[in-house]
Write a protein that holds these residues in place. Sequence first.
Motif, short mmCIF file in Angstrom:
data_model
loop_
_atom_site.label_atom_id
_atom_site.label_comp_id
_atom_site.label_asym_id
_atom_site.label_seq_id
_atom_site.Cartn_x
_atom_site.Cartn_y
_atom_site.Cartn_z
N ASN A 14 0.90 -1.16 -0.26
CA ASN A 14 0.07 -0.01 0.11
C ASN A 14 0.83 1.44 0.01
OD1 ASN A 14 -2.36 -1.55 0.24
ND2 ASN A 14 -2.11 -1.54 2.41
N HIS A 15 2.11 1.10 0.00
CA HIS A 15 3.15 2.23 0.23
C HIS A 15 3.94 2.46 -0.99
CE1 HIS A 15 1.81 3.31 4.24
NE2 HIS A 15 1.75 1.83 4.51
N THR A 16 3.70 3.28 -1.96
CA THR A 16 4.57 3.37 -3.05
C THR A 16 6.08 3.72 -2.74
OG1 THR A 16 2.72 4.26 -4.14
CG2 THR A 16 4.62 4.80 -5.27
N HIS A 17 6.02 4.46 -1.61
CA HIS A 17 7.50 5.02 -1.20
C HIS A 17 8.32 3.83 -0.94
CE1 HIS A 17 10.86 7.17 0.47
NE2 HIS A 17 10.74 6.52 1.89
N SER A 18 8.03 2.83 -0.25
CA SER A 18 8.41 1.61 -0.04
C SER A 18 8.94 0.83 -1.40
CB SER A 18 7.44 0.70 1.13
OG SER A 18 7.43 1.33 2.25
N ILE A 19 7.94 0.85 -1.97
CA ILE A 19 8.09 -0.11 -3.20
C ILE A 19 9.24 0.49 -4.10
CG2 ILE A 19 7.40 -0.54 -5.66
CD1 ILE A 19 4.52 -0.81 -4.14
N ASN A 20 9.36 1.97 -4.10
CA ASN A 20 10.29 2.60 -5.07
C ASN A 20 11.74 2.59 -4.27
OD1 ASN A 20 8.64 3.45 -7.08
ND2 ASN A 20 8.06 5.63 -5.80
N LYS A 21 11.68 2.76 -2.96
CA LYS A 21 12.88 2.39 -2.30
C LYS A 21 13.63 1.12 -2.46
CE LYS A 21 14.92 3.22 2.37
NZ LYS A 21 14.60 3.40 3.91
N LEU A 22 12.83 -0.08 -2.55
CA LEU A 22 13.51 -1.42 -2.83
C LEU A 22 13.79 -1.46 -4.35
CD1 LEU A 22 13.59 -4.14 -2.28
CD2 LEU A 22 11.35 -4.78 -2.96
N LEU A 23 13.12 -1.02 -5.27
CA LEU A 23 13.31 -1.22 -6.72
C LEU A 23 14.62 -0.40 -6.76
CD1 LEU A 23 9.96 -0.91 -8.32
CD2 LEU A 23 11.21 -2.99 -7.80
N SER A 24 14.73 0.62 -6.29
CA SER A 24 15.98 1.62 -6.33
C SER A 24 17.16 0.91 -5.98
CB SER A 24 15.87 2.97 -5.88
OG SER A 24 17.09 3.87 -5.79
N ALA A 25 16.87 0.22 -4.83
CA ALA A 25 18.19 -0.58 -4.16
C ALA A 25 18.75 -1.58 -5.12
CB ALA A 25 17.85 -1.00 -2.78
N LEU A 26 17.80 -2.27 -5.56
CA LEU A 26 17.87 -3.28 -6.50
C LEU A 26 18.69 -3.00 -7.90
CD1 LEU A 26 14.74 -5.59 -5.97
CD2 LEU A 26 17.07 -5.95 -5.26
N ARG A 27 18.27 -1.85 -8.34
CA ARG A 27 18.75 -1.27 -9.69
C ARG A 27 20.31 -0.87 -9.52
NH1 ARG A 27 13.20 0.86 -10.82
NH2 ARG A 27 12.44 -0.83 -12.37
N ILE A 28 20.41 -0.13 -8.11
CA ILE A 28 21.89 0.15 -7.85
C ILE A 28 22.79 -1.16 -7.72
CG2 ILE A 28 23.25 1.27 -5.94
CD1 ILE A 28 20.91 3.17 -5.36
N GLU A 29 22.31 -2.06 -7.38
CA GLU A 29 22.99 -3.47 -7.29
C GLU A 29 23.11 -4.10 -8.51
OE1 GLU A 29 25.02 -4.38 -4.87
OE2 GLU A 29 24.41 -2.64 -3.98
N GLY A 30 22.45 -3.28 -9.69
CA GLY A 30 22.62 -4.06 -11.07
C GLY A 30 21.63 -4.92 -11.76
N VAL A 31 20.72 -5.11 -10.76
CA VAL A 31 19.46 -5.95 -11.03
C VAL A 31 18.85 -5.68 -12.06
CG1 VAL A 31 17.78 -7.41 -10.18
CG2 VAL A 31 19.41 -7.06 -8.82
#
Length: 68
Positions: A14-31
């Motif tokens: 239900n929280h867009t901020h939490s989703i964006n934070k997770l996806l950002s961290a994964l992308r930074i790691e090269g996923v």
Amino acid sequence: MDSQEPIRILILSNHTHSINKLLSALRIEGVDLKAQSVKSKKELYEQLNFLSWELRLCYEDSSLSIEM
């Protein structure tokens, strides 16, 4: 160069901020990923029945269950 398909992630939250934070961290790691979030039972049904997902995440705050 290796041409792998992106990892498809379905996220229930239900929280867009939490989703964006997770996806950002994964992308930074090269996923390489393709993500979709759902907030209603109708969206969940459509995503589970018409697309395949390698990973399904359900945040504790979600009112939905990944089980059908």
